[in-house]
Scaffold this motif. Structure first.
Motif, mmCIF file in Angstrom:
data_model
loop_
_atom_site.group_PDB
_atom_site.id
_atom_site.type_symbol
_atom_site.label_atom_id
_atom_site.label_comp_id
_atom_site.label_asym_id
_atom_site.label_seq_id
_atom_site.Cartn_x
_atom_site.Cartn_y
_atom_site.Cartn_z
ATOM 1 N N VAL A 192 35.544 52.684 78.289
ATOM 2 C CA VAL A 192 35.938 54.074 78.534
ATOM 3 C C VAL A 192 34.915 54.841 79.354
ATOM 4 O O VAL A 192 35.259 55.592 80.258
ATOM 5 C CB VAL A 192 36.186 54.801 77.187
ATOM 6 N N MET A 193 33.625 54.691 79.029
ATOM 7 C CA MET A 193 32.622 55.514 79.702
ATOM 8 C C MET A 193 32.166 54.928 81.034
ATOM 9 O O MET A 193 31.626 55.649 81.856
ATOM 10 C CB MET A 193 31.386 55.696 78.801
ATOM 11 N N ARG A 194 32.323 53.618 81.211
ATOM 12 C CA ARG A 194 31.852 53.010 82.459
ATOM 13 C C ARG A 194 33.023 52.371 83.185
ATOM 14 O O ARG A 194 33.228 51.160 83.108
ATOM 15 C CB ARG A 194 30.786 51.952 82.152
ATOM 16 N N PRO A 195 33.801 53.203 83.901
ATOM 17 C CA PRO A 195 35.064 52.718 84.456
ATOM 18 C C PRO A 195 34.925 51.583 85.478
ATOM 19 O O PRO A 195 35.911 50.935 85.796
ATOM 20 C CB PRO A 195 35.676 53.969 85.106
ATOM 21 N N LEU A 222 33.582 50.515 73.424
ATOM 22 C CA LEU A 222 34.019 51.848 73.858
ATOM 23 C C LEU A 222 33.276 52.272 75.112
ATOM 24 O O LEU A 222 33.862 52.783 76.060
ATOM 25 C CB LEU A 222 33.760 52.872 72.753
ATOM 26 N N VAL A 223 31.970 52.057 75.105
ATOM 27 C CA VAL A 223 31.177 52.437 76.266
ATOM 28 C C VAL A 223 31.627 51.656 77.499
ATOM 29 O O VAL A 223 31.839 52.208 78.573
ATOM 30 C CB VAL A 223 29.683 52.210 75.986
ATOM 31 N N ARG A 224 31.785 50.351 77.313
ATOM 32 C CA ARG A 224 32.168 49.499 78.443
ATOM 33 C C ARG A 224 33.559 49.861 78.967
ATOM 34 O O ARG A 224 33.789 49.922 80.171
ATOM 35 C CB ARG A 224 32.137 48.034 78.000
ATOM 36 N N LYS A 241 38.637 66.449 77.194
ATOM 37 C CA LYS A 241 37.506 67.087 76.522
ATOM 38 C C LYS A 241 37.360 68.559 76.886
ATOM 39 O O LYS A 241 36.691 69.303 76.191
ATOM 40 C CB LYS A 241 36.211 66.338 76.854
ATOM 41 N N GLY A 252 31.004 50.717 69.296
ATOM 42 C CA GLY A 252 30.311 51.434 70.362
ATOM 43 C C GLY A 252 30.196 50.657 71.671
ATOM 44 O O GLY A 252 30.537 51.192 72.730
ATOM 45 N N PRO A 253 29.732 49.406 71.612
ATOM 46 C CA PRO A 253 29.555 48.679 72.876
ATOM 47 C C PRO A 253 30.852 48.563 73.686
ATOM 48 O O PRO A 253 30.851 48.778 74.895
ATOM 49 C CB PRO A 253 29.064 47.299 72.406
ATOM 50 N N ARG A 278 42.684 61.505 80.166
ATOM 51 C CA ARG A 278 41.419 61.200 79.508
ATOM 52 C C ARG A 278 40.270 62.014 80.119
ATOM 53 O O ARG A 278 39.404 62.516 79.418
ATOM 54 C CB ARG A 278 41.151 59.698 79.646
ATOM 55 N N ALA A 279 40.299 62.115 81.464
ATOM 56 C CA ALA A 279 39.216 62.827 82.143
ATOM 57 C C ALA A 279 39.210 64.307 81.775
ATOM 58 O O ALA A 279 38.161 64.930 81.728
ATOM 59 C CB ALA A 279 39.350 62.653 83.657
#
Lengths: 204, 204
Positions: free
Chosen positions: A176-179, A172-174, A120, A169-170, A116-117
């Protein structure tokens, strides 16, 4: 519910005796990813060596490395969630719960975290992952939302993509983006309830 | 509104005549990142060569590569948005608009795109970026939400982190995670309005 590689799968892939080779190849990719190797360092040659097969054996099944990686990643993905179908709300909770569970899996799996990291930075791999893993899940959410709008459970004056991002969105952010962010068991339900009810005061 | 490097900045950094070297170093990092080089390939040595300074000149100002990268990234960040302070709603629209603008900048800038795609593979850099760029913006949103709850503009029965993710998550996903998704000019306002009102039918 057919076992992987059995029946039609084997027929599609060619001779049944090649299944052992295919399994070795997939396991080799998993092993190399779990070691945390950069994706760019995992060549077809290295996969072949790890799997104990020839490069031609790999190229007979997959056009290139990206196709093989995506195939392996799709294998690891949990199956599509079963929707209760009782209401848009209930279905959305189930979809968000699957995002939450994927977030938990990613945190505990060196492989998923590593991939995942890096994904992109590998546009072709990312595009293939989006097309085969992300887009189908997104289509499920859009279908739930369309049904919900049609049934009057969801307001009909917002475009469907906006609805999708507001709902998904909420989480996904929680996830995936904020491990480091907490992912408690009731989060999916709390998020869906809050988004449907709105954050304004009850009297608004 | 002091110009960078002037006044107290120069005093803090040491002799004014070293400002030219510092500027060259920052410009070298920007140039190398714009070329799309992997972060791992941009060594202090390479930066020094590109900037035409000695390695010691770099280490005199920054403890290591990560510190230098984060410093450069912070320079590129737009300043914190000015909040109108008229209502939680208005302030939140301004915050989401800044996320939208960053998304647009990232799409058009090879540097930002390159860095963002690779950052998660470089945990120390990511941590430093979170601490210096993301966390302060997050703190601004939390403060707006707390004020909004205190004034009765936002419901008081949800925890503040949940409120934050419900408000910011949709725009973050749209702007950062889905690089092909449209980012129309009225998106921030539409998102905030929808989240405050809720996605359920108006009669709910």
């Amino acid at each position: 519910m057919t076992a992987p590689g059995a029946g039609t799968g084997a027929a599609r892939r060619g001779r049944p005796r090649s299944e052992a080779a295919e399994r070795s190849i997939r396991e080799a990719v998993v092993a190399l990813l779990e070691e945390g190797l950069p994706l760019g360092d995992i060549s077809i040659e290295r996969i072949a060596r790890t799997a104990g097969v020839g490069k031609a054996t790999i190229y007979r099944r997959w056009a290139d490395k990206e196709e093989l990686f995506v195939d392996v990643l799709r294998d690891i993905e949990p199956p599509d969630p079963d929707l209760p179908g009782t209401s848009a709300r209930d279905d959305l909770v189930v979809m968000l719960e699957s995002v939450r569970l994927r977030g938990l899996a990613q945190r505990s799996s060196a492989l998923l975290h590593n991939v995942r990291a890096q994904m992109k930075s590998h546009p072709r791999l990312w595009d293939a992952y989006v097309a085969t893993v992300i887009d189908p899940r997104r289509a499920m959410v859009l279908e739930i939302l369309r049904r919900g709008v049609a049934r009057g459970e969801i307001r009909d004056d917002l475009d469907i993509d906006l609805l999708n991002d507001l709902i998904v969105g909420p989480m996904l952010v929680r996830a995936v983006m904020r491990p480091d962010a907490p992912l408690p068991g009731d989060l999916a339900e709390r998020m869906v309830t809050a988004v449907l009810e709105g954050l304004g005061p009850p009297s608004a």
